[in-house]
Design a protein around this motif. Structure first.
Motif, PDB file in Angstrom:
ATOM      1  N   ASP A  63       0.843  -1.192   0.000  1.00 50.09           N
ATOM      2  CA  ASP A  63       0.000   0.000   0.000  1.00 50.09           C
ATOM      3  C   ASP A  63       0.881   1.245   0.000  1.00 50.09           C
ATOM      4  O   ASP A  63       1.608   1.497   0.953  1.00 50.09           O
ATOM      5  CB  ASP A  63      -0.911  -0.014   1.234  1.00 50.09           C
ATOM      6  N   LEU A  64       0.804   2.022  -1.086  1.00 44.78           N
ATOM      7  CA  LEU A  64       1.622   3.225  -1.213  1.00 44.78           C
ATOM      8  C   LEU A  64       0.903   4.483  -0.719  1.00 44.78           C
ATOM      9  O   LEU A  64       1.467   5.581  -0.813  1.00 44.78           O
ATOM     10  CB  LEU A  64       2.000   3.442  -2.681  1.00 44.78           C
ATOM     11  N   THR A  65      -0.288   4.339  -0.192  1.00 38.86           N
ATOM     12  CA  THR A  65      -1.070   5.505   0.200  1.00 38.86           C
ATOM     13  C   THR A  65      -0.275   6.423   1.126  1.00 38.86           C
ATOM     14  O   THR A  65       0.215   5.987   2.171  1.00 38.86           O
ATOM     15  CB  THR A  65      -2.368   5.081   0.904  1.00 38.86           C
ATOM     16  N   PRO A 107      16.448   2.338 -20.704  1.00 34.14           N
ATOM     17  CA  PRO A 107      16.768   0.924 -20.516  1.00 34.14           C
ATOM     18  C   PRO A 107      16.420   0.441 -19.112  1.00 34.14           C
ATOM     19  O   PRO A 107      16.009  -0.707 -18.925  1.00 34.14           O
ATOM     20  CB  PRO A 107      18.274   0.859 -20.774  1.00 34.14           C
ATOM     21  N   LEU A 108      16.594   1.313 -18.120  1.00 34.27           N
ATOM     22  CA  LEU A 108      16.259   0.975 -16.742  1.00 34.27           C
ATOM     23  C   LEU A 108      15.689   2.215 -16.066  1.00 34.27           C
ATOM     24  O   LEU A 108      16.312   3.271 -16.055  1.00 34.27           O
ATOM     25  CB  LEU A 108      17.500   0.508 -15.975  1.00 34.27           C
ATOM     26  N   THR A 109      14.486   2.069 -15.527  1.00 37.53           N
ATOM     27  CA  THR A 109      13.880   3.082 -14.676  1.00 37.53           C
ATOM     28  C   THR A 109      13.791   2.494 -13.276  1.00 37.53           C
ATOM     29  O   THR A 109      13.355   1.352 -13.113  1.00 37.53           O
ATOM     30  CB  THR A 109      12.469   3.460 -15.163  1.00 37.53           C
ATOM     31  N   VAL A 110      14.212   3.251 -12.277  1.00 33.25           N
ATOM     32  CA  VAL A 110      14.189   2.754 -10.902  1.00 33.25           C
ATOM     33  C   VAL A 110      13.253   3.620 -10.077  1.00 33.25           C
ATOM     34  O   VAL A 110      13.296   4.852 -10.159  1.00 33.25           O
ATOM     35  CB  VAL A 110      15.600   2.753 -10.271  1.00 33.25           C
ATOM     36  N   TYR A 111      12.407   2.950  -9.282  1.00 32.54           N
ATOM     37  CA  TYR A 111      11.499   3.623  -8.363  1.00 32.54           C
ATOM     38  C   TYR A 111      11.851   3.198  -6.938  1.00 32.54           C
ATOM     39  O   TYR A 111      11.892   1.993  -6.640  1.00 32.54           O
ATOM     40  CB  TYR A 111      10.042   3.239  -8.628  1.00 32.54           C
ATOM     41  N   TRP A 112      12.067   4.187  -6.059  1.00 32.70           N
ATOM     42  CA  TRP A 112      12.278   3.917  -4.637  1.00 32.70           C
ATOM     43  C   TRP A 112      11.011   4.332  -3.897  1.00 32.70           C
ATOM     44  O   TRP A 112      10.616   5.506  -3.955  1.00 32.70           O
ATOM     45  CB  TRP A 112      13.480   4.689  -4.112  1.00 32.70           C
ATOM     46  N   CYS A 113      10.376   3.376  -3.233  1.00 32.89           N
ATOM     47  CA  CYS A 113       9.066   3.599  -2.615  1.00 32.89           C
ATOM     48  C   CYS A 113       9.197   3.542  -1.097  1.00 32.89           C
ATOM     49  O   CYS A 113       9.787   2.601  -0.547  1.00 32.89           O
ATOM     50  CB  CYS A 113       8.077   2.531  -3.071  1.00 32.89           C
ATOM     51  N   SER A 114       8.606   4.525  -0.426  1.00 26.73           N
ATOM     52  CA  SER A 114       8.640   4.556   1.035  1.00 26.73           C
ATOM     53  C   SER A 114       7.253   4.872   1.571  1.00 26.73           C
ATOM     54  O   SER A 114       6.393   5.408   0.853  1.00 26.73           O
ATOM     55  CB  SER A 114       9.650   5.595   1.535  1.00 26.73           C
ATOM     56  N   ASP A 115       7.023   4.534   2.847  1.00 26.57           N
ATOM     57  CA  ASP A 115       5.722   4.786   3.467  1.00 26.57           C
ATOM     58  C   ASP A 115       5.668   6.232   3.988  1.00 26.57           C
ATOM     59  O   ASP A 115       6.650   6.979   3.864  1.00 26.57           O
ATOM     60  CB  ASP A 115       5.428   3.746   4.552  1.00 26.57           C
ATOM     61  N   PRO A 116       4.534   6.651   4.564  1.00 27.78           N
ATOM     62  CA  PRO A 116       4.421   8.049   5.005  1.00 27.78           C
ATOM     63  C   PRO A 116       5.452   8.467   6.048  1.00 27.78           C
ATOM     64  O   PRO A 116       5.723   9.664   6.203  1.00 27.78           O
ATOM     65  CB  PRO A 116       2.999   8.121   5.567  1.00 27.78           C
ATOM     66  N   THR A 117       6.043   7.507   6.773  1.00 21.87           N
ATOM     67  CA  THR A 117       7.058   7.857   7.770  1.00 21.87           C
ATOM     68  C   THR A 117       8.461   7.913   7.175  1.00 21.87           C
ATOM     69  O   THR A 117       9.420   8.233   7.883  1.00 21.87           O
ATOM     70  CB  THR A 117       7.047   6.838   8.920  1.00 21.87           C
ATOM     71  N   GLY A 118       8.594   7.560   5.890  1.00 23.85           N
ATOM     72  CA  GLY A 118       9.901   7.528   5.262  1.00 23.85           C
ATOM     73  C   GLY A 118      10.557   6.168   5.282  1.00 23.85           C
ATOM     74  O   GLY A 118      11.674   6.004   4.778  1.00 23.85           O
ATOM     75  N   ARG A 119       9.887   5.161   5.853  1.00 21.82           N
ATOM     76  CA  ARG A 119      10.455   3.809   5.896  1.00 21.82           C
ATOM     77  C   ARG A 119      10.398   3.178   4.505  1.00 21.82           C
ATOM     78  O   ARG A 119       9.361   3.181   3.868  1.00 21.82           O
ATOM     79  CB  ARG A 119       9.669   2.945   6.886  1.00 21.82           C
TER      80      ARG A 119
END
Length: 247
Positions: A80-82, A101-113
């Motif tokens: 859940d990315l909400t 060729p490469l796209t990178v996504y760094w995903c974190s929660d609302p606290t930054g974790r």
């Protein structure tokens, strides 16, 4: 520190090293953007030919925003990315064209974790595939290879990726491992600069038509390998975008 558009630029040195069945190496210089998907840069109109972030060419299909397109995939994997943050490293569309060729996504929660990292691989046949990664503390993760990229490698083996979230320095590494060996390694190294009009103009002057050059460079290297007699592996049937895969 992000620039006036809330983004950063990395002037990069990209290196590919192939050790089997022949040794072949090349380097290429370009520049990449690091952007927040909730705050995509809106450049003044005189600079828009140099960089736009339209969904076409980045998202899987027209319609949803980049953010929503990614959320849909992660929802299917129970993530859940909400309210969370997503940073994307990619080329912008420049002079009407984009190829990553490469796209990178760094995903974190609302606290930054950190929640996950998504590595989206694109090939020159118009296909793309997402790998959902759960890196360790050094940003390292593994995933089975599931997508046809180079015509000189079959779809087998595993990727070992080191994709730490970039700071002042960008340092990414992707190894292909097959039968206990590493026949291919790609690296990306760069230095962070604030995304400003002056920095963008300087990067564009140093690397003119950068997105076109990346695509042309890949094809040129493929021709060189073919002329050296490397066998071509047939391209298997593959949807333009399969499900996000988790190791």
């Amino acid at each position: 520190m992000p620039g006036a558009w809330g983004a950063a630029l990395y002037e990069c040195r990209i290196a590919h090293v192939r050790t089997s069945p022949v040794r072949h190496a090349f380097t290429h210089r370009t520049y990449l953007w690091l952007v927040d998907l909730d705050h995509l840069p809106a450049l003044p109109w005189p600079l828009r030919p140099l960089a736009t972030f339209q969904d076409r060419g980045h998202a899987r299909r027209p319609g949803p925003s980049l953010r929503r397109d990614l959320e849909r995939h992660l929802d299917g994997e129970g993530i859940d990315l909400t309210g969370g943050r997503v940073l994307m490293l990619a080329h912008a569309r420049s002079f009407g064209y984009v190829f990553n060729p490469l796209t990178v996504y760094w995903c974190s929660d609302p606290t930054g974790r950190p929640l996950c990292t998504v590595a989206e691989v694109h090939n020159t046949y118009g296909g793309r595939h997402r790998y959902l990664l759960r890196p360790d503390g050094q940003g390292t993760a593994e995933a089975a290879k599931e997508f046809y990229v180079s015509p000189f490698f079959p779809v087998d083996g595993r990727y070992r990726m080191a994709l730490p979230e970039p700071g002042e320095r960008l340092a990414l590494t992707v190894h292909l491992e097959r039968a206990g060996a590493r026949p291919f390694t790609a690296t990306v190294h760069g230095t962070r600069r604030p995304a400003t009009a002056a920095r963008l103009l300087l990067a564009a002057a140093r690397h003119p038509l950068s997105t076109w050059a990346v695509s042309a460079h890949i094809r040129l290297q493929g021709i060189r390998l073919w002329l050296r007699g490397l066998p071509v592996h047939p391209r298997p049937a593959h949807a333009s975008q399969q499900k996000v895969s988790a190791p």
